[in-house]
Design an enzyme around this catalytic site. Structure first.
Site, short mmCIF file in Angstrom:
data_model
loop_
_atom_site.label_atom_id
_atom_site.label_comp_id
_atom_site.label_asym_id
_atom_site.label_seq_id
_atom_site.Cartn_x
_atom_site.Cartn_y
_atom_site.Cartn_z
N ASN A 1 0.67 -0.97 -0.20
CA ASN A 1 0.28 -0.41 -0.16
C ASN A 1 0.54 1.44 -0.25
O ASN A 1 1.77 1.17 1.02
CB ASN A 1 -0.75 -0.43 1.41
N LYS B 1 0.17 3.93 -0.04
CA LYS B 1 -0.60 5.29 0.39
C LYS B 1 -0.28 6.41 -0.75
O LYS B 1 0.16 6.48 -1.86
CB LYS B 1 -0.37 6.05 2.11
N HIS C 1 -9.58 1.00 4.46
CA HIS C 1 -8.22 0.81 5.74
C HIS C 1 -8.57 2.03 6.15
O HIS C 1 -9.85 3.11 6.41
CB HIS C 1 -7.39 1.57 4.34
N GLU D 1 -7.24 4.18 7.54
CA GLU D 1 -7.06 6.48 7.97
C GLU D 1 -7.89 6.92 6.41
O GLU D 1 -8.73 8.14 6.91
CB GLU D 1 -5.37 6.20 6.28
N GLU E 1 -5.28 -5.42 10.26
CA GLU E 1 -4.40 -3.76 10.97
C GLU E 1 -4.86 -3.04 12.13
O GLU E 1 -5.93 -2.17 11.81
CB GLU E 1 -4.67 -3.26 9.15
N GLY F 1 2.53 2.47 10.81
CA GLY F 1 3.59 3.27 10.85
C GLY F 1 4.23 3.56 12.15
O GLY F 1 4.70 4.07 12.14
N SER G 1 2.90 -2.29 10.53
CA SER G 1 4.58 -2.48 10.63
C SER G 1 5.51 -3.74 9.86
O SER G 1 5.98 -3.96 10.73
CB SER G 1 5.18 -1.63 12.38
P1 PGA Z 1 2.81 0.57 7.93
O1 PGA Z 1 1.27 0.50 7.47
O2 PGA Z 1 3.30 -1.39 7.23
O3 PGA Z 1 3.54 1.43 6.80
O4 PGA Z 1 2.98 0.15 9.12
C1 PGA Z 1 0.33 -0.56 6.82
C2 PGA Z 1 -1.34 -0.19 5.91
O5 PGA Z 1 -1.23 0.71 6.47
O6 PGA Z 1 -1.38 -1.07 5.50
#
Ligand code: PGA
Length: 251
Positions: free
Chosen positions: A12, A14, A100, A102, A170, A176, A214
């Site tokens: 992803n 983003k 997601h 976010e 997740e 992150g 992560s």
């Molecule tokens: P990350 O993000 O691997 O940077 O923690 C995962 C995600 O949001 O899909």
């Protein structure tokens, strides 16, 4: 232990990537996929919408798949700034991430909206990757499994079949942050997700359940071999081809 479901490693990206860097990244990942010749796992990258078509063109024939990060529930119409699942399909996508965390937090997406987007993905011939996960407060309050259950029941459309659904677990607090749940916590969450899916569809055993939050090359082997984990949804580490390929190798 032999796996019964083919692992999926999804990147992803983003809101990252301008044309030249993104194409270089996509080509490096595609080269790694071609070279490895994997038939026992699938790799997917989800670039920003502006780059889906260019990335799909650049990786064609390599075996690397391309997906979107979001779609609107409608196929077309007066929705300024949005893109439909049909547009993603037209651009070369095979999958789309929906719900997601976010987007749930930045854009107020509810379970009902996420479900409508998953249905839109099917309508367009895309596989939705439905994301769920608890916040830190929910985990600390002992509500993790209840939250996952509510999100699943609200976000997974009726009529789901394993061949057209991927679910990504997740934990919001792991995205992150460099923090990850313990293997036992991942395994418990995934076991519960599969049990809840079992009440929603007849072939829940075949649904791929990804872990996200992560994931990187150095922790992938441990996280991705936890019980019932069928791959990863990778954010930050998917922006580096070697790191992303290392995660894929670790499955
Ligand atoms: P990350 O993000 O691997 O940077 O923690 C995962 C995600 O949001 O899909």
């Amino acid at each position: 232990m032999a796996r019964t479901r083919r692992p999926l490693i999804a990147g992803n990206w983003k809101m990252n990537g301008l044309t030249s860097d993104a194409l270089a990244l996509a080509k490096d990942v595609a080269a790694g996929v071609s070279q490895a010749g994997w038939t026992d796992r699938e790799l997917l990258v989800c670039p920003p919408a502006t780059l889906v078509m260019a990335v799909a063109g650049a990786v064609k024939g390599s075996g690397l798949m391309v997906g979107g990060q979001n779609c609107h529930a409608k196929a077309s119409g007066a929705h300024t700034g949005d893109i439909s699942a049909e547009m993603l399909k037209d651009a070369g996508a095979s999958h789309v991430i929906v719900g997601h965390s976010e987007r749930r937090s930045d854009c107020g997406e509810t379970d009902a909206i996420v479900r409508a987007k998953a249905e839109a993905a099917w309508r367009a011939g895309l596989t939705p990757i439905v994301c769920i996960g608890e916040t830190l407060a929910e985990r600390e309050g002992g509500k993790t499994l209840a939250v996952l259950e509510t999100q699943l029941k609200g976000s997974v459309p009726a009529g789901s079949a394993a061949a057209k659904l991927v679910v990504a677990y997740e934990p919001v607090w792991a995205i992150g942050t460099g923090k990850t749940p313990t293997i036992a916590e991942v395994a418990a969450a995934h076991a519960h997700i599969r049990k809840v899916l079992g009440g929603l569809m007849s072939d829940a055993e075949g649904v791929r359940l990804l872990y996200g939050g992560s994931v990187k090359g150095s922790n992938a082997a441990e996280l991705l071999t936890a019980g019932d984990v069928d791959g990863a949804l990778v954010g930050g580490a998917s922006l580096n081809a070697a790191e992303f390929l290392a995660i894929a190798k670790a499955v």
